[in-house]
Each structure stands twice: as C-alpha cells, then as structure tokens.
Design an enzyme around this catalytic site. Structure first.
Site, short mmCIF file in Angstrom:
data_model
loop_
_atom_site.label_atom_id
_atom_site.label_comp_id
_atom_site.label_asym_id
_atom_site.label_seq_id
_atom_site.Cartn_x
_atom_site.Cartn_y
_atom_site.Cartn_z
N LYS A 116 2.18 -3.66 6.62
CA LYS A 116 2.61 -3.72 5.20
C LYS A 116 4.10 -3.43 5.11
O LYS A 116 4.84 -4.09 4.38
CB LYS A 116 1.83 -2.69 4.36
CG LYS A 116 0.35 -2.97 4.26
CD LYS A 116 0.07 -4.19 3.42
CE LYS A 116 -1.38 -4.58 3.42
NZ LYS A 116 -1.66 -5.90 2.85
N TYR A 169 -1.93 -0.73 10.80
CA TYR A 169 -2.18 -1.43 9.54
C TYR A 169 -1.03 -1.18 8.56
O TYR A 169 -0.47 -2.11 7.98
CB TYR A 169 -3.52 -0.96 8.92
CG TYR A 169 -3.62 -1.24 7.45
CD1 TYR A 169 -3.75 -2.54 6.99
CD2 TYR A 169 -3.54 -0.20 6.50
CE1 TYR A 169 -3.81 -2.81 5.63
CE2 TYR A 169 -3.60 -0.46 5.15
CZ TYR A 169 -3.74 -1.77 4.72
OH TYR A 169 -3.79 -2.04 3.37
N SER A 192 0.84 -1.19 0.00
CA SER A 192 0.00 0.00 0.00
C SER A 192 0.88 1.25 0.00
O SER A 192 1.99 1.24 0.55
CB SER A 192 -0.85 -0.03 1.27
OG SER A 192 -1.42 1.23 1.49
N1 LIG Z 1 -8.79 -1.45 -0.55
C1 LIG Z 1 -7.81 -0.61 -0.30
O1 LIG Z 1 -8.03 0.58 -0.13
C2 LIG Z 1 -6.37 -1.09 -0.25
C3 LIG Z 1 -5.33 -0.18 -0.45
C4 LIG Z 1 -4.01 -0.64 -0.38
C5 LIG Z 1 -3.75 -1.98 -0.12
N2 LIG Z 1 -4.79 -2.84 0.07
C6 LIG Z 1 -4.49 -4.25 0.37
O2 LIG Z 1 -5.04 -5.06 -0.65
C7 LIG Z 1 -5.45 -6.31 -0.12
C8 LIG Z 1 -6.89 -6.57 -0.50
O3 LIG Z 1 -7.68 -5.50 -0.02
P1 LIG Z 1 -9.25 -5.45 -0.21
O4 LIG Z 1 -9.64 -4.03 -0.31
O5 LIG Z 1 -9.66 -6.40 -1.27
O6 LIG Z 1 -9.70 -5.97 1.23
P2 LIG Z 1 -10.80 -7.04 1.61
O7 LIG Z 1 -10.97 -7.00 3.08
O8 LIG Z 1 -12.00 -6.88 0.76
O9 LIG Z 1 -10.07 -8.40 1.17
C9 LIG Z 1 -9.15 -9.08 2.00
C10 LIG Z 1 -9.69 -10.50 2.16
O10 LIG Z 1 -8.77 -11.25 2.96
C11 LIG Z 1 -9.53 -12.09 3.82
N3 LIG Z 1 -8.67 -12.43 4.96
C12 LIG Z 1 -8.21 -11.61 5.93
N4 LIG Z 1 -7.45 -12.30 6.79
C13 LIG Z 1 -7.42 -13.59 6.36
C14 LIG Z 1 -6.82 -14.78 6.83
N5 LIG Z 1 -6.10 -14.80 7.96
N6 LIG Z 1 -6.99 -15.93 6.15
C15 LIG Z 1 -7.73 -15.94 5.01
N7 LIG Z 1 -8.34 -14.84 4.51
C16 LIG Z 1 -8.19 -13.67 5.18
C17 LIG Z 1 -10.76 -11.27 4.18
O11 LIG Z 1 -11.87 -12.07 4.58
C18 LIG Z 1 -11.04 -10.52 2.89
O12 LIG Z 1 -11.99 -11.20 2.07
C19 LIG Z 1 -5.22 -6.22 1.39
O13 LIG Z 1 -3.97 -6.82 1.68
C20 LIG Z 1 -5.16 -4.73 1.64
O14 LIG Z 1 -4.38 -4.44 2.77
C21 LIG Z 1 -6.09 -2.43 0.00
#
Ligand SMILES: NC(=O)c1ccc[n+]([C@@H]2O[C@H](COP(=O)([O-])OP(=O)(O)OC[C@H]3O[C@@H](n4cnc5c(N)ncnc54)[C@H](O)[C@@H]3O)[C@@H](O)[C@H]2O)c1
Length: 385
Positions: free
Chosen positions: A186, A182, A157
């Site tokens: 990362k 958080y 991120s």
């Molecule tokens: N959406 C954003 O704004 C954003 C920005 C930068 C980085 N990210 C990163 O991108 C990735 C995906 O983000 P997203 O927006 O799709 O989030 P999201 O919460 O929709 O998806 C993450 C998924 O991981 C699953 N999960 C969490 N812990 C778990 C575990 N221990 N075992 C199995 N599954 C698990 C959750 O149930 C969820 O479905 C994440 O790593 C997030 O940190 C997201």
C-alpha cells in the site's frame, strides 16, 4: 511524541449524517470497480448504484465467491438496488483482459479495491503480494492512461502509518515504517501515485486510508465471505458465536491500554462506501492531483470492548482465549477524520452497536456465506449483465 492513549475518544460530537442523494453524483457516469466481488467493493457498488452511477465490476475471485454466472455478492447487490452491474471475471495481472474491458466500455473513473490483504500470508509469500498488488496496480494505471482515464480512487490503509507517533492520527503523520509486506504494498503504491501525479498533471487521484472496516449492509444480504483463510476480528468472532469455532484468540492482553487489549478504529463498511461516493464527487468537481484522506470514525475501541458490545447486541457468547502479542501488531490506532469532513463533506454515522448488529444479521441469515456452486477454472465470465 504525545502519549498514544492521551485521548481515548475523539470527535463524538461531530457526527453529520451523510445521506446519499442523486445530487451526490459526480459529472462522470461509468465507474470501473476492481475487486468488486469482495467485501468492501460489493458494499461500495450498492452506494454507487443508488447514487446513479453505472458500474462495471471486475474480480478474479482470489478472495471472493464466484460461479459460472458471475458473483453471487453482486447478484445480491442487484437485488438490493434493483439495478444492473456489469461484471467481468478478470485478473489485473492479465493486462490484455483489462485492456479489452476498457476498449468495450468508456470508463470515466476507477475505484481500485482489488488486492491481496492478509498480513500473515504476505509475510510468508512476499512475491505473491508484490506481484499481485504492485503489478496489478501498474497494469491498471497503464491501461487507464492509454484510454485517457485519469480519475482514480485507491484503497489504501492506515497500516501505511506504522506504529503511531501521535494519536489520533492525521494524514501528515509519517508513513513507511511498516512491519509487514501487505502494508508495504500500500505504501509503495501511494509513493508511485505521488510520482505519477507529479509527472503528469492529468492524473486526479484520491487515496483513502481505511481504518478497520467491519459490519455489513443492513439488509443482511451482503457481507464479508472471504475464500482465503482469515483472521479478521469480526468474521472470526461471529464464527465463534455461531459455534463454528471454539474461541476467539486475542493476541496480547498486556498492552498499555485501559483493558490491556489492542485498540482500533472500527468503521462500518457502509460508511466507507459513502466515503468513496464523496471522493468521486471531489475528483469530478476539482483537479486535485493527488490527495490522501483517512476514513475512520475518530474513536478507539479495544478488542474487549468490541466483544462486549457484540455479545450485548447479539445475545451470543464469545469465549476468549488469550495468547502472546504478535510481532508487528500495533498497540493503538485511531483516525483523525477531520480532513475528510472538511474537504469531502464526509463523516461516519454508524455506531459500534450497528456494526455488530449488521454483521450478525448477515452472518445468521447466511451462516455459510454466499451459496457456493462449482466454477470452471480459467473460465472468463461476463455474468451479472
Ligand atoms: N478489509 C480491511 O480490513 C481493509 C483495511 C484497509 C484497506 N483495505 C483494502 O481495501 C481493499 C478491499 O478490501 P476487502 O476487505 O474488500 O478485501 P477482499 O479480499 O474482500 O476484496 C478484494 C477483492 O479483490 C480481488 N482481487 C485480488 N487480486 C485481484 C486481481 N489480481 N485481479 C482481480 N481481482 C483481484 C479479490 O478476489 C477480492 O474479491 C483492498 O485493497 C484492501 O487491501 C482493506
């Protein structure tokens, strides 16, 4: 230090169309997608299947809708693509479960989305975040190594940069001065990946630093439907527009930006998905050790601007409520996406209008998100297959 706002728009002439074609497919075939039922994961699975990969997705439904048959999001993905997704309800904290999946399938590469991502919650429950995000990653890396799988694309991120020292932000910008737990998970994982790739040259890893993912698949069939409390701007704005919430709270209207509200680099989730396909191609073709790329559009958009575009393209009204700045929030942040363009051949192609239109289509077609059915607790599901 350069003035963070010295260039408000950037790179508007560098849009290349990234079209996913079967030739984009890297040499390996089977990709494990962790967090595949989540927002970005499910959209990425669409692109992977359309490119010709076989996908095994896992999720523990910590922040995604699930039922006894698997993931409704991934069933919609199957509907969009006409292809099958193998899905396991599994938890990265349960190493045995992950090991069993690797024993059963010959996984050639992993895209690791699974993480907890709510900044506010991470400040209140740091151990939960360190355990889930760091231990989950460690378990995954160990299982990958024991199964001779060394190809990884990691969801990082732009939060790892902290308060920008210059804009647009390039990958060489210092990382680590982060104001929330958080973001630190990362950052720690990126540091861990550096150590790992330095110690063992078999690892071939790309860390993608996303800016602000928004929008939804243009079909309106899949989108963002978190099960935890959320404060993400676009889902919140859409809930206000639907009349489900009274007003959109804007934190800070006195930032040194043209309209006083915070500036971010919003990127369409399908552009992000294409970035992952480009990253897979790179690690299948070359041994790179560890590389880091920004995935952003290169354009800063303020909260007010985003709301104005959203209201224009949807015809809906979004009443605003102003509150004081939140501690730790950053004034302005947008990417320099040149490196991803030069090395991955990737650039964003969706406009802010399309981000709003596509999200609104998803939200109006599914005002309550995915259909919710009761799910047995701790029931290991191998649905969608
Ligand atoms: N959406 C954003 O704004 C954003 C920005 C930068 C980085 N990210 C990163 O991108 C990735 C995906 O983000 P997203 O927006 O799709 O989030 P999201 O919460 O929709 O998806 C993450 C998924 O991981 C699953 N999960 C969490 N812990 C778990 C575990 N221990 N075992 C199995 N599954 C698990 C959750 O149930 C969820 O479905 C994440 O790593 C997030 O940190 C997201």
């Amino acid at each position: 230090m350069q003035d963070p706002l010295h260039r408000y728009e950037f790179n508007s002439n560098s849009i290349l169309n990234h079209v996913v074609e079967p030739s984009d497919m890297a040499q390996f075939k089977t990709i494990l997608v962790t967090g595949g039922a989540g927002y970005i994961g499910s959209h990425c699975v669409v692109d992977l299947l359309e490119t010709g990969y076989e996908v095994i997705a896992i999720d523990n439904f910590a922040n995604a809708v699930g039922d006894d048959d698997g993931s409704p999001a991934l069933r919609r993905v199957e509907q969009i693509t006409g292809k099958k997704v193998v899905f396991y309800r599994a938890d990265l904290l349960n190493k045995e479960q992950i090991n069993d999946i690797f024993d059963k399938h010959r996984v050639e590469c992993v895209i690791h989305f699974a993480a907890l991502k709510a900044v506010g919650e991470s400040m209140m429950q740091p151990l939960l975040y360190y355990q889930n995000n760091l231990l989950g990653m460690l378990n995954l890396l160990e299982v990958m190594r024991s199964h001779n799988c060394f190809q990884l694309v990691f969801s990082s991120s732009c939060t790892v940069y902290g308060e920008p020292e210059w804009l647009p932000i390039t990958e060489v910008h210092p990382t680590g001065k982060i104001t929330n737990v958080y973001g630190r998970t990362k950052y720690f994982i990126e540091e861990m990946l550096k150590d790992l790739s330095a110690a063992d040259e078999r690892w071939n890893v790309i860390s993608l630093r996303y800016f602000n993912p928004v929008g939804a698949h243009p079909s309106g069939l899949i989108g963002e439907d978190p099960t935890k409390e959320f404060t993400n701007l676009m889902p919140f704005m859409a809930q206000v527009a639907l009349g489900k919430k009274p007003a959109l709270t804007v934190f800070g209207s006195d930032y040194p930006t043209p309209d006083g509200t915070g500036v971010r680099d919003y990127i369409h989730v399908m552009d992000l998905a294409a970035g992952h396909v480009a990253a897979l191609r790179m690690i299948s073709e070359k041994h790179i050790g560890l590389k880091v790329y920004n995935l952003g559009t290169g354009r800063g958009v303020s909260v007010k601007e985003l709301v104005t575009v959203f209201e224009r393209v949807t015809g809906a009204k979004v009443p605003l409520k102003y509150e004081a700045r939140r501690h730790g929030d950053i004034t302005a942040m947008w990417a320099d996406p040149t490196l991803a363009k030069e090395e991955l051949g990737w650039t964003s192609q969706y406009t802010v209008e399309e981000m709003c239109t596509d999200f609104w289509r998803w939200q109006t077609m599914n005002p309550d998100g995915y259909p919710k059915k009761a799910m047995k607790p701790n029931h290991i599901v191998n649905g969608n297959s």
